[in-house]
Design a protein around this motif. Structure first.
Motif, PDB file in Angstrom:
ATOM      1  N   ASP A 209     -23.239  -6.487 -14.267  1.00 39.80           N
ATOM      2  CA  ASP A 209     -22.396  -7.574 -13.385  1.00 39.80           C
ATOM      3  C   ASP A 209     -22.500  -8.913 -14.068  1.00 39.80           C
ATOM      4  O   ASP A 209     -23.595  -9.504 -14.407  1.00 39.80           O
TER       5      ASP A 209
ATOM      6  N   TYR B  82     -21.429  -8.431  -7.428  1.00 42.01           N
ATOM      7  CA  TYR B  82     -22.018  -7.475  -6.269  1.00 42.01           C
ATOM      8  C   TYR B  82     -23.336  -7.973  -5.816  1.00 42.01           C
ATOM      9  O   TYR B  82     -24.268  -7.827  -6.726  1.00 42.01           O
ATOM     10  N   PRO B  83     -23.590  -8.052  -4.605  1.00 46.65           N
ATOM     11  CA  PRO B  83     -22.834  -8.313  -3.476  1.00 46.65           C
ATOM     12  C   PRO B  83     -22.353  -9.646  -3.254  1.00 46.65           C
ATOM     13  O   PRO B  83     -22.000 -10.150  -2.075  1.00 46.65           O
TER      14      PRO B  83
ATOM     15  N   GLY C 226     -18.578 -11.157  -2.103  1.00 50.12           N
ATOM     16  CA  GLY C 226     -17.877 -10.375  -0.963  1.00 50.12           C
ATOM     17  C   GLY C 226     -16.581  -9.993  -1.093  1.00 50.12           C
ATOM     18  O   GLY C 226     -15.874  -9.860   0.082  1.00 50.12           O
TER      19      GLY C 226
ATOM     20  N   LYS D 226     -14.202  -6.830  -0.899  1.00 50.37           N
ATOM     21  CA  LYS D 226     -14.179  -5.650  -0.616  1.00 50.37           C
ATOM     22  C   LYS D 226     -13.946  -4.486  -1.656  1.00 50.37           C
ATOM     23  O   LYS D 226     -14.422  -3.425  -1.628  1.00 50.37           O
TER      24      LYS D 226
ATOM     25  N   ASP E 226     -16.851  -4.429  -4.029  1.00 54.05           N
ATOM     26  CA  ASP E 226     -17.890  -4.066  -3.562  1.00 54.05           C
ATOM     27  C   ASP E 226     -17.861  -2.524  -3.109  1.00 54.05           C
ATOM     28  O   ASP E 226     -18.707  -1.690  -3.369  1.00 54.05           O
ATOM     29  N   THR E 227     -16.657  -1.862  -2.951  1.00 53.03           N
ATOM     30  CA  THR E 227     -16.429  -0.517  -2.540  1.00 53.03           C
ATOM     31  C   THR E 227     -16.496   0.319  -4.012  1.00 53.03           C
ATOM     32  O   THR E 227     -17.433   1.218  -4.009  1.00 53.03           O
TER      33      THR E 227
ATOM     34  N   THR F 299     -20.581   0.326  -4.899  1.00 57.22           N
ATOM     35  CA  THR F 299     -21.190   0.943  -3.930  1.00 57.22           C
ATOM     36  C   THR F 299     -20.927   2.484  -4.199  1.00 57.22           C
ATOM     37  O   THR F 299     -21.839   3.227  -4.114  1.00 57.22           O
TER      38      THR F 299
END
Length: 486
Positions: free
Chosen positions: A232, A453-454, A457, A459, A462-463, A466
């Motif tokens: 990251d 991440y995270p 924020g 989505k 993050d998806t 994860t």
């Protein structure tokens, strides 16, 4: 105050092979060698346990002198869901003992916390691992590891003399016996020693900023021991070398328009201009004025450093606006946060040991004077800082043979990257992505700041992250995530 905040910003800132392990590989160890207990006070957090393992100082001499590596564990509370360990590194290089708890605070998804024991560690030479020193004075520590903006060739020459002194001190300090052995490659070997001590056949890894280079080196040295490698805010494939320092200028150029848009949209609050163009002009106006005469102990180079450092996150933008406003009107500065960085001498020294051993830097002061002049024109906002000279130019110890990051190995790498990162810009991440080839997929986010991440924020990102950590599945192709309201 000027020197104190140079410290704080530079430190806040500023990743189909052979089946056999490489020469100098970490020796296998029994998992019983790890005895978990309380963490040191500066790393204590609910549920976090700490320990220390011994590793070879020199992996080519595994039976020789050994040093300490401090490690931590945030254990999964759901043994039925636990699938292994996730080693973590916050970048820097900096202490990482508390980082698992920091990730939990940052709202790492509960499913990820259940799936792994999160493992932190202080890299060799740092904090609670066997520490190093360059016997830095407070003034030397204050400069940090990002060089100051050089207004002219004389500034470069002055910085060169300071850098020579630091290099000499590192080479003659009481920890100079460690100097040839503090490198990213040996830190990666320490990671494999941690893996062995924990009794794991493979490890997953989440590394940020400089930690992306550490992860890239680890999965290059140990491809068959690499499970899921998440990187990251990515450094280029050659790590923190002179080319990486020069990229700070591009990062500033990428990121600054976000602030210009913010400040102009809040012109009634900050009075810095009602359009992005006016805010940009104000930056150059303030920098020029402060170069001639400091205000409130803030000179031009410090002003540029403050602006760059506080744009690492959107949350810093209001503070940047208030700083500019105070300097513009010669009013008291807003509170900038804690004025002292704990363990700063070891932190700055440890970074010099690590980055200067990793690669060769130009040795001629004239080279830096030329590149500073070039980057001042190409990137007038911050180029003459990133191109300035570092102690690595005068390093006495031989550089550790560089690890060439390439495309050989399993396709188990996921890269996450903001499009407008001031510290590890997209240009460096793209170089790493090309070096990895099909080993990696990259998720880019239409966002600014350092860390995805995270933290952002988003989505979409993050998806993807994860899903990768829980299932190992990556996007079929590189993924571009659109901006989302924050």
């Amino acid at each position: 105050m000027r020197k104190t905040w140079s410290i704080a910003l530079a430190i806040a800132i500023l990743a189909a092979a052979a089946a056999a392990a490489p020469a100098g590989a970490a020796p296998e160890a029994s998992p019983e060698t790890v005895k978990w207990g309380p963490c040191p006070a500066d790393a204590a957090a609910p549920g976090l346990e700490c320990s220390t393992i011994k590793v070879p100082l020199d992996y080519d001499d595994p039976g020789g002198k050994r040093i300490d590596i401090a490690i931590s564990r945030l254990a999964s509370k759901n043994p039925g869901q636990r699938r292994g360990v996730l080693l973590t590194n916050p970048g820097g290089p900096s202490a990482g003992l508390k980082f698992p708890a920091d990730l939990r605070t940052a709202k790492l998804p509960p499913a990820v916390l259940d799936s792994y024991d999160l493992i932190g560690f202080d890299p060799r030479g740092m904090a609670h691992s066997t520490p190093v020193t360059c016997d830095l004075t407070p003034e030397q520590s204050a400069v940090g590891n990002v060089p100051p903006y050089a207004r002219d060739a004389a500034d470069v020459a002055k910085r060169a003399e300071q850098s020579k002194a630091i290099a000499r001190q590192c080479a003659t300090s009481k920890s100079a016996w460690m100097l040839p052995h503090v490198s990213t490659a040996n830190t990666a070997r320490d990671m494999d020693s941690i893996r062995a001590a924990l009794g794991e056949k493979k490890i997953s890894f989440a590394g940020y900023s400089w930690g992306t280079h550490l992860g890239a080196v680890y999965t290059t040295l140990y491809p068959q021991r690499s499970d899921r490698i998440m990187l990251d805010s990515n450094v280029g494939p050659d790590g923190w070398d002179y080319a990486n320092d020069r990229l700070y200028a591009q990062g500033f150029d990428d990121r600054f328009p976000d602030f210009a848009k913010f400040a102009s949209a809040n012109s009634a609050t900050y009075g810095l201009g009602s359009t992005p163009e006016q805010v940009t002009a104000k930056y150059f106006d303030l920098a020029a004025r402060l170069d001639k005469a400091p205000v409130r102990d803030i000179d031009g180079p410090t002003f540029r450093m403050l602006t760059w450092g506080f744009l690492f996150s959107d949350a810093g933008m209001p503070l940047v606006g208030k700083i500019w406003q105070a300097l513009d009107k010669d009013q008291p500065l807003p509170p900038l946060g804690p004025g002292e960085v704990p363990g700063v001498e070891n932190l700055v020294s440890g970074r010099y040991y690590m980055i200067c051993n990793d690669s060769r830097w130009p040795g001629s002061v004239g080279t830096y004077q030329r590149t500073v002049a070039i980057d001042r024109l190409r990137h007038p906002m911050f180029g003459a800082a990133g191109a300035n000279v570092q102690p690595c130019a005068f390093w006495s110890a031989p550089a550790d043979p560089p690890v060439r990051v390439g495309d050989r190995g399993p396709s188990t790498v996921l890269m996450l990257q903001n499009q407008r990162d001031p510290a590890t810009p997209l240009a460096g991440a793209e170089k790493l992505r090309r070096a990895f080839g099909d080993r990696a997929r990259m998720v880019t986010v239409d966002a600014g700041g350092h860390g995805v991440y995270p933290y952002v924020g988003n989505k979409c990102a993050d998806t993807a992250a994860t899903t990768f950590l829980l299932t190992g599945q990556r996007p079929k192709h590189d993924l571009a995530c659109a901006a989302e309201p924050r």
